[in-house]
Design an enzyme around this catalytic site. Structure first.
Site, PDB file in Angstrom:
ATOM      1  N   GLY A 271      64.959 -13.213  49.241  1.00  0.00           N
ATOM      2  CA  GLY A 271      66.389 -12.931  49.107  1.00  0.00           C
ATOM      3  C   GLY A 271      66.897 -13.421  47.773  1.00  0.00           C
TER       4      GLY A 271
ATOM      5  N   CYS B  54      58.864 -16.281  49.932  1.00  0.00           N
ATOM      6  CA  CYS B  54      59.807 -16.556  48.836  1.00  0.00           C
ATOM      7  C   CYS B  54      61.029 -17.354  49.305  1.00  0.00           C
ATOM      8  CB  CYS B  54      60.188 -15.237  48.159  1.00  0.00           C
ATOM      9  SG  CYS B  54      60.969 -15.469  46.562  1.00  0.00           S
ATOM     10  N   TYR B  55      62.195 -16.751  49.393  1.00  0.00           N
ATOM     11  CA  TYR B  55      63.375 -17.495  49.852  1.00  0.00           C
ATOM     12  C   TYR B  55      63.101 -18.134  51.213  1.00  0.00           C
ATOM     13  CZ  TYR B  55      68.111 -18.564  51.408  1.00  0.00           C
ATOM     14  OH  TYR B  55      69.231 -19.208  51.872  1.00  0.00           O
TER      15      TYR B  55
ATOM     16  N   HIS C  57      54.898 -12.268  46.763  1.00  0.00           N
ATOM     17  CA  HIS C  57      55.275 -11.156  47.647  1.00  0.00           C
ATOM     18  C   HIS C  57      54.065 -10.340  48.100  1.00  0.00           C
ATOM     19  CE1 HIS C  57      59.651 -11.544  47.294  1.00  0.00           C
ATOM     20  NE2 HIS C  57      59.341 -12.135  46.152  1.00  0.00           N
TER      21      HIS C  57
ATOM     22  N   GLU D 223      54.091  -7.920  50.188  1.00  0.00           N
ATOM     23  CA  GLU D 223      54.455  -6.553  50.589  1.00  0.00           C
ATOM     24  C   GLU D 223      54.363  -5.545  49.449  1.00  0.00           C
ATOM     25  OE1 GLU D 223      56.369  -9.159  50.323  1.00  0.00           O
ATOM     26  OE2 GLU D 223      58.369  -8.714  49.571  1.00  0.00           O
TER      27      GLU D 223
ATOM     28  N   ASP E 244      63.561  15.454  57.704  1.00  0.00           N
ATOM     29  CA  ASP E 244      63.998  14.807  58.945  1.00  0.00           C
ATOM     30  C   ASP E 244      64.410  15.809  60.019  1.00  0.00           C
ATOM     31  OD1 ASP E 244      63.581  12.627  57.371  1.00  0.00           O
ATOM     32  OD2 ASP E 244      65.699  12.197  57.026  1.00  0.00           O
TER      33      ASP E 244
ATOM     34  N   LYS F 201      60.720   6.920  56.489  1.00  0.00           N
ATOM     35  CA  LYS F 201      60.447   8.274  55.984  1.00  0.00           C
ATOM     36  C   LYS F 201      58.947   8.602  55.967  1.00  0.00           C
ATOM     37  CE  LYS F 201      62.654  11.724  53.912  1.00  0.00           C
ATOM     38  NZ  LYS F 201      64.009  12.162  54.320  1.00  0.00           N
TER      39      LYS F 201
END
Ligand code: XMP
Length: 507
Positions: free
Chosen positions: A54, A81-82, A168, A170, A226, A365
């Site tokens: 964050g 992280c945060y 990170h 991710e 979608d 998505k």
């Protein structure tokens, strides 16, 4: 019910990305606000918690916090992280205020006897993106990674199953990121990997059948990923009881309305194609302001859709292609009942539905695309790039006349065709008919014709973007083809602006 991992969102840009990565590892995940209480967590009964990064410092006045009891839940935690700094502070140690931010790829040395890094090389490249960092090792924890600039880059309390990392996992820049997340999910949370797209489809089909029973469902089909995937999925559950209304407003790309009609006419749905080209064209006569164009198109879309809904009569459910980011971004977890750009939600009072069907509401998505592929939806539709609701009307600067529209359709088609032929990867790419006319020479005579701008961008969230580095050879071919094949255009330019300061669209 799938095993679930909760991602506590501390406002970083990465929470949704973490959720996607977890799902890619076949574990269901949900993004929840960091203010979630311990009792709310208990109700969901997750197998693990991930605390995201964050933008705050833990010492900020309004720094987001967690309840201390969260660390006593006996649910494995991975704090990123945060999240790591917050845990250190909660555990009574100091966090070092940053003098400058560390951003970029860097080498860390990990302790691969920790389950988080098991069977990995000791030296790994990771992405660091932080200001503050943990200064002391909290009681009960041991250090399991360090780097040159960050002496405490990861921590573990193996007994309480609490893990914390400063970098990170991710993002792709962290080479073993996916593996680190898998180690957390499978070694530490003991996940079974029960989340699959096939499972999601079967589950949704059963849910739709149970909910709708022998009722009928109405969907506004735009031809985008979608609504198209939603249509095919609903049709699997209740074939022939789905009514899809496709409104052709005339501002779709070359051949698109025909392709949509051809594909969906072959599906077990009731396809209602409405030719509203003249009506929209009339309504936009003399209109050049972009917001006015958007408003008129949105309002007229509802009008036309409502007329068709009335003609059909007695339809119990309204279906929408709402997806998970729409739900998360609404912030409430409940809203986004109506996807705003379709604006079907603005239907008049006298059209009433018993309920709303949103079979893609839980999906990102890329998962919608996967489901589309599994269901056999045409490639062209599944891989379709985002296309704005008002279509080419907002890619013609000024009044969208018939003449300009036909120039733009041709130029846009050529650009897309050449990019596809050259296998250029770009997240969104299109042509814009600028309002600019300029002098040129064609043959022996002077011309005074339109300028076409080409736009192609790389982005993951469409909130920011970089322009796509298209090789000059390809740009030259596109320029030559457009100026030769599209009469009325004598100049082609390439837009090399990022967002910010520009936007992706020109209007
Ligand atoms: P901008 O131009 O804001 O675009 O950088 C970000 C993304 O949003 C799409 N976009 C729209 N989509 N109705 C839509 O449905 C609109 O009025 C609209 N305006 C922009 C744009 O194509 C890009 O993907």
């Amino acid at each position: 019910m799938n095993q679930t991992v909760l991602i506590l969102d501390f406002g970083g840009q990465y929470a949704q990305l973490i959720a996607r990565r977890v799902r890619e590892s076949n574990v269901f995940s949900l993004v929840v606000p960091s203010s979630i209480t311990v009792s709310e967590i208990k109700k969901i009964n997750p197998i693990g918690l991930i605390l995201s990064g964050g933008p705050h410092s833990v010492y900020d006045n309004n720094a987001p916090d967690i309840q201390k009891d969260l660390l006593k839940l006996n649910i494995p935690i991975l704090a990123i992280c945060y999240g790591m700094q917050l845990i250190a502070k909660k555990e009574g140690t100091e966090v070092l205020r940053a003098e400058k931010r560390e951003y970029g790829r860097t080498l860390v040395l990990v302790d691969n006897s920790s389950p988080l890094f098991s069977d990995m090389e000791k030296a790994q490249e990771v992405l660091m993106s932080h200001g503050d960092q943990v200064k002391q090792i909290p009681k009960g924890f041991v250090r399991i990674a360090y780097s040159e600039n960050c002496p405490i880059a990861a921590l573990e309390d193996r007994e309480r199953k609490i893990y914390a990392i400063q970098f990170h996992p991710e993002v792709k820049d962290t080479k073993n990121g996916k593996l680190i997340l898998r180690r957390f999910l499978y070694e530490i949370c003991k996940a079974s990997g029960d989340y699959t797209m096939k499972g999601y489809i079967n589950n949704e089909i059963a849910k739709i059948r149970e909910r709708v029973k022998d009722g009928k469902v109405l969907l506004a089909l735009s031809g985008g990923v979608d609504s198209s995937v939603a249509a095919v999925l609903i049709a699997k559950a209740i074939p022939n009881r789905l009514y899809c209304v496709f409104v052709d407003h005339g501002f779709m790309r070359k051949n698109e309305p025909e392709e949509i009609k051809a594909y969906f006419s072959s599906q077990p749905i009731n396809f209602v194609g409405v030719d509203a080209v003249e009506r929209f064209g009339e309504a936009l006569k003399g209109v050049s302001d972009p917001e006015a164009k958007r408003k008129i198109i949105g309002k007229m879309f509802i009008e036309v859709f409502a007329e068709e809904a009335k003609k059909l009569g007695n339809i119990e459910y309204l279906a929408q292609g709402t997806i998970y980011p729409d739900v998360v971004e609404s912030g409430t977890g409940k809203a986004a009942l109506i996807k705003s750009h379709h604006n079907v939600g603005g239907l008049p009072e006298d059209i009433k539905f018993i309920g709303i069907v949103e079979p893609l509401r839980g999906l990102f998505k890329d998962e919608v695309r996967k489901i589309g592929r599994i269901l056999g939806v045409e490639k062209r539709i599944v891989n379709r790039q985002p296309f704005p609701g008002p279509g080419l009307a907002i890619r013609i600067i000024g009044e969208p006349t018939k003449e300009k529209l036909s120039l733009l359709k041709e130029a846009d088609y050529i650009f897309r065709e050449e990019l596809q032929k050259a296998k250029i990867r770009s997240d969104q790419y299109f042509a814009v008919l600028t309002g600019n006319q300029s002098v040129g020479v064609k043959g022996d005579s002077r011309s005074y014709e339109y300028t076409v701008a080409l736009r192609a961008v790389k982005t993951s969230d469409f909130m920011t973007c970089e322009y796509t580095r298209i090789p000059f050879k390809v740009l030259t071919k596109v320029s030559n083809r457009i100026t030769n094949e599209v009469s009325g255009v004598n100049r082609v330019v390439y837009d090399i602006t990022s967002k910010p300061p520009a936007t992706i669209e020109w209007e």
